[in-house]
Write an enzyme that holds these catalytic residues in place. Structure first.
Site, PDB file in Angstrom:
ATOM      1  N   ALA A   1      23.950  13.107 -32.043  1.00  0.00           N
ATOM      2  CA  ALA A   1      25.089  13.555 -32.837  1.00  0.00           C
ATOM      3  C   ALA A   1      26.273  12.652 -32.492  1.00  0.00           C
ATOM      4  CB  ALA A   1      25.404  14.998 -32.475  1.00  0.00           C
TER       5      ALA A   1
ATOM      6  N   GLY B   1      20.356  14.511 -31.037  1.00  0.00           N
ATOM      7  CA  GLY B   1      20.199  14.787 -32.462  1.00  0.00           C
ATOM      8  C   GLY B   1      19.267  13.794 -33.151  1.00  0.00           C
TER       9      GLY B   1
ATOM     10  N   GLU C   1      15.936  15.101 -32.527  1.00  0.00           N
ATOM     11  CA  GLU C   1      15.801  16.353 -33.288  1.00  0.00           C
ATOM     12  C   GLU C   1      15.538  16.058 -34.766  1.00  0.00           C
ATOM     13  OE1 GLU C   1      19.525  17.858 -31.613  1.00  0.00           O
ATOM     14  OE2 GLU C   1      18.399  19.628 -30.958  1.00  0.00           O
TER      15      GLU C   1
ATOM     16  N   GLU D   1      21.290  15.866 -23.925  1.00  0.00           N
ATOM     17  CA  GLU D   1      22.510  16.677 -24.128  1.00  0.00           C
ATOM     18  C   GLU D   1      23.036  17.285 -22.837  1.00  0.00           C
ATOM     19  OE1 GLU D   1      19.931  16.581 -26.140  1.00  0.00           O
ATOM     20  OE2 GLU D   1      20.525  16.799 -28.236  1.00  0.00           O
TER      21      GLU D   1
END
Ligand code: 3HC
Ligand code: NAI
Length: 690
Positions: free
Chosen positions: A63, A102, A105, A125
């Site tokens: 992210a 992310g 993911e 993370e």
């Protein structure tokens, strides 16, 4: 179509390319067109399969961290992954570089993952004080099993493509032509025909989980968390993946993520992520760097040996120089022993050990350093000895060679001035053990050339160090502030605290160890010798040393140690000594609380940091945080002393310093003017720093 996301059709396979330099983070301006492209392709009969690939150096590395803490703009990553899982045709992530957070993911939303052999895949993370918030905690266990997922998510350490295929995370690994191979793979899958099962519906690996074994492993990890919330939340989320239906576990992951992302610990860890990268931006960064291909080290003692290993670990050949064959043999034997320990622990292969040892050359003749591009001096901490060494280096080093000193405290300007080439001289202050500790203070002397600074900053990165440029003063940033942190330690004891109370207060704050335990570990004789050399005294510590109590190595120091044990045991004789000294000095003893201990040790530390900023010894408050987290074990969940101070609030710290100043009458508490101006971290920037 946008500049960040483009779609092409390769004979029936849609190729979605994400292009968001430098690391293809999933910023809003990527998420929106990515969502739209996938939504269109889902129902596009011209696309039989979909490949997601990235331009540039890496697959999506996560992210966009800069967006955290701001209102989320839709669509979120979760919506993109959910959309992917409604697509009936085969979806393939083509992974090169790093698929992190992310990014992984997103790849977990695909039916298949094809990875380049050099790729790394992980969910880091936790290192930002977070857990994977895009479904990673519920999807990864479905592919690799709950125990493996727990290890990956709680450690945050990525795995190689080879490990990913063995674990079930990747479906194919290719040595070259990633995109072409991924397209071929996607076409093959489309030809084979569905149904293609999304990861959310693959429960067989989870069903095998031994919950008792999982809980035992999670409990072990929780013990190591030391006050950090994220590792515990990670474990809780993976457990939910085992025990709850998919959607409930996903919703629980969301709640845990939201709690962490808005908390102070994650803010602190995100601050440190950017602080480390900011610290790397040294003046002269874009100048032509000097080539560093061989390094010379002078002195094969504690530091010289470790520094030599740090360079060899970065594949640089080193020449190690000592005063005698005997000292050289001793130094090289220690290096060999250290590598052998790594082999016995399994962190190094025998082959790698031999390869590293092959990079060492020993010498007792300065002429052997003539070919070195960088020479680091690590001899005794004595200005006369250092100047003598630099005089010899000046005579033999080739033109353009960089000359560095590892001094802890001495004036680098004076050392530089003793050569005919002060522009080539700077400090490289490594931390012990130098082959392990990540911090490097690069000491910029008055006349150090900018390209010398930039070359050493680059080199630091090459050998895996976190470098911070600092100016010349007694102790530079780290050791100077350390002295301020310790200035009240003995007074706290004289006023009624015990060594274990002080240590406990600091460990509860998040430090790995308190100052008295640390002193016992390092050896009390070192400080004693330094104090004597500087004409200073410490009433209690000096007495302990006079009695031969040097800490762990003599079995007694601030604590007592049973033979062969490193476990500190309260020593009633030390407590009696403290009481006797207090009586002798007429200091009344009283209860000293944990809050007072924190204020009287850490506020002076912050205060010294503020002075360092005012003097321009550090360029940014965040550089000081990087020094303290990487060199001295300041708790990462607090973001470093200056970040923590900003949360505490400058005015409060000033008020408390003034309070303790009045109580003790000691001038050490004179608050730095910069401290008064600090209400938020950003306010540090104007503190007179260069
Ligand atoms: N968001 C925003 N910026 C990022 C970023 C990210 N995820 N990752 C890196 N950057 C920026 C860096 O700040 C740096 O910017 P700068 O040049 O202006 O200083 C630039 O990209 C290059 O980064 P590095 O200097 O670190 O480049 P390297 O090549 O050394 O390393 C990397 C590349 C391994 C990808 C490293 O940058 C990295 O580890 N990034 C963070 C990865 C990460 O933590 N991902 C998880 C994010 S959280 C998440 O995904 C939540 C989700 O679960 C919902
Ligand atoms: P040490 O005593 O372990 O090693 C010094 C070595 O230098 C000895 O092996 C000695 O034989 C050698 N030596 C002395 N004079 C020499 C000369 N003229 N030519 C070649 N070799 C010579 O000392 P240590 O701890 O390694 O410290 C070295 C330097 O590093 C000091 O300046 C110290 O302040 C600094 N330092 C020490 C740290 C520590 O934790 N020990 C941390 C950071 C810096």
């Amino acid at each position: 179509m946008s500049s960040s996301v483009s779609v092409a059709n390769e004979n029936g396979v849609a190729v979605v390319t994400i292009d968001n330099p430098p690391v293809n983070a999933l910023s809003f301006h990527v998420r929106k067109p990515l969502y739209d492209a996938l939504a269109a392709l889902r129902d596009d009969p011209a696309a039989r399969a979909i490949v997601i690939v990235c331009a540039g150096r890496t697959f999506v590395a996560g992210a966009d961290i800069t967006e955290f803490g701001k209102p989320i703009e839709q669509p979120e990553l979760r919506a993109i992954v959910a959309l992917l899982e409604t697509i009936a045709k085969p979806t393939v992530a083509a992974i090169h570089g790093t698929a992190l957070g992310g990014g992984l993911e997103l790849a977990l939303g695909c039916h298949f993952r094809v990875a380049d052999a050099g790729a790394k895949l992980g969910l880091p993370e936790v290192k930002l004080g977070l857990l994977p918030g895009g479904g990673g905690t519920v999807r990864l266990p479905r592919l690799v099993g709950a125990l493996k997922a727990l290890g990956m998510i709680v450690s945050g350490t990525p795995i190689s493509a080879g490990e990913a295929i063995a674990a079930g995370l990747a479906d194919a690994v290719v040595d070259s032509n990633l995109l072409a191979e991924a397209i071929r793979f996607a076409r093959e899958m489309a030809d084979r025909g569905g149904p293609f099962v999304p990861v959310r519906d693959r429960d067989d690996r989870l069903a095998e989980t031994d919950l008792a074994a999982f809980d035992a492993q999670a409990a072990g990890l929780a013990k190591k968390a030391r006050g950090l919330e994220a590792p515990l939340a990670c474990a809780e989320a993976v457990r939910n993946a085992i025990t709850l239906p998919f959607d409930e576990a996903l919703a629980a992951e969301r709640l845990l993520f939201q709690k962490l992302v808005s908390g102070d610990q994650s803010r602190a860890q995100r601050h440190l992520f950017f602080a480390e990268r900011e610290a790397a931006k040294v003046p002269g960064k874009d100048l032509q760097k000097r080539r560093i291909e061989r390094v010379g080290i002078i002195g094969a003692g504690t530091m010289g040996g470790g520094i030599a290993m740090a360079f060899a670990n970065g594949s640089l050949p080193v020449t190690l120089l000592e005063t005698s064959e005997e000292a050289l043999r001793r130094g090289l034997a220690t290096i060999e022993k250290n590598y052998a320990v790594s082999v016995s622990r399994g962190s190094l292969t025998e082959e790698a050990k031999q390869q590293r040892l092959g990079l060492f050359k020993g010498s007792t003749d300065y002429a052997d350093l003539a070919g070195c591009d960088l020479i680091v001096e690590a001899v005794f901490e004595d200005m006369t000895v250092k100047k003598e060494v630099f005089g010899k280096l000046d005579a033999i080093a080739k033109p353009g060679a960089i000359l560095a000193t590892n001094t802890s405290y001495l004036d680098v300007n004076e050392i530089a001035a003793s050569t005919s080439r002060p522009e080539d001289v700077l400090g490289m202050h490594f931390f012990s053990p130098a082959n392990v500790m990540k911090l490097l203070e690069i000491v910029r002397a008055e006349r150090t050339a900018p390209e010398v600074l930039a070359t050493v900053a680059d080199l630091a990165r090459r050998i895996g160090k976190v470098a911070v440029v600092v100016g010349v003063c007694h102790g530079f940033v780290g050791n100077r502030m350390l002295a301020a942190r310790g200035s009240e330690n003995e007074f706290l004891l004289l006023e009624g605290a015990t060594p274990s109370q002080v240590d406990k207060a600091l460990v509860d704050f998040g430090w790995p160890m308190g100052p008295f335990q640390m002193g016992d570990l390092a050896g009390l004789d070192i400080g004693w010798r330094n104090r004597k050399a500087r004409g200073q005294t410490a009433v209690i510590a000096d007495t302990l040393c006079e009695q031969g109590h040097f800490g762990q190595k003599t079995g007694r120091g601030w604590y007592r140690y049973e033979s062969g044990s490193r476990e500190p045991v309260t020593d009633s004789e030390v407590e009696a000594l403290i009481r006797a000294k207090a009586a002798e000095l007429g200091i009344g003893q009283r209860e000293v609380g944990a809050d007072e201990i924190i204020e009287r040790t850490l506020y002076p530390l912050v205060n010294e940091g503020a002075k360092i900023l005012e003097e321009g010894i550090a360029a940014r408050a965040s550089d000081i945080d990087v020094v303290w987290v990487n060199g001295y074990g300041f708790p990462i969940g607090k973001g470093g002393p200056m970040f923590w101070a900003a949360l505490e609030g400058g005015p409060r710290i000033v008020e408390r310093l003034e309070h303790w100043h009045r109580q003790t009458g000691r001038p050490i508490f004179e608050p730095a003017p910069a401290l008064r101006r600090v209400a938020e971290t950003r306010a540090w920037e104007g503190a007179g720093a260069r």
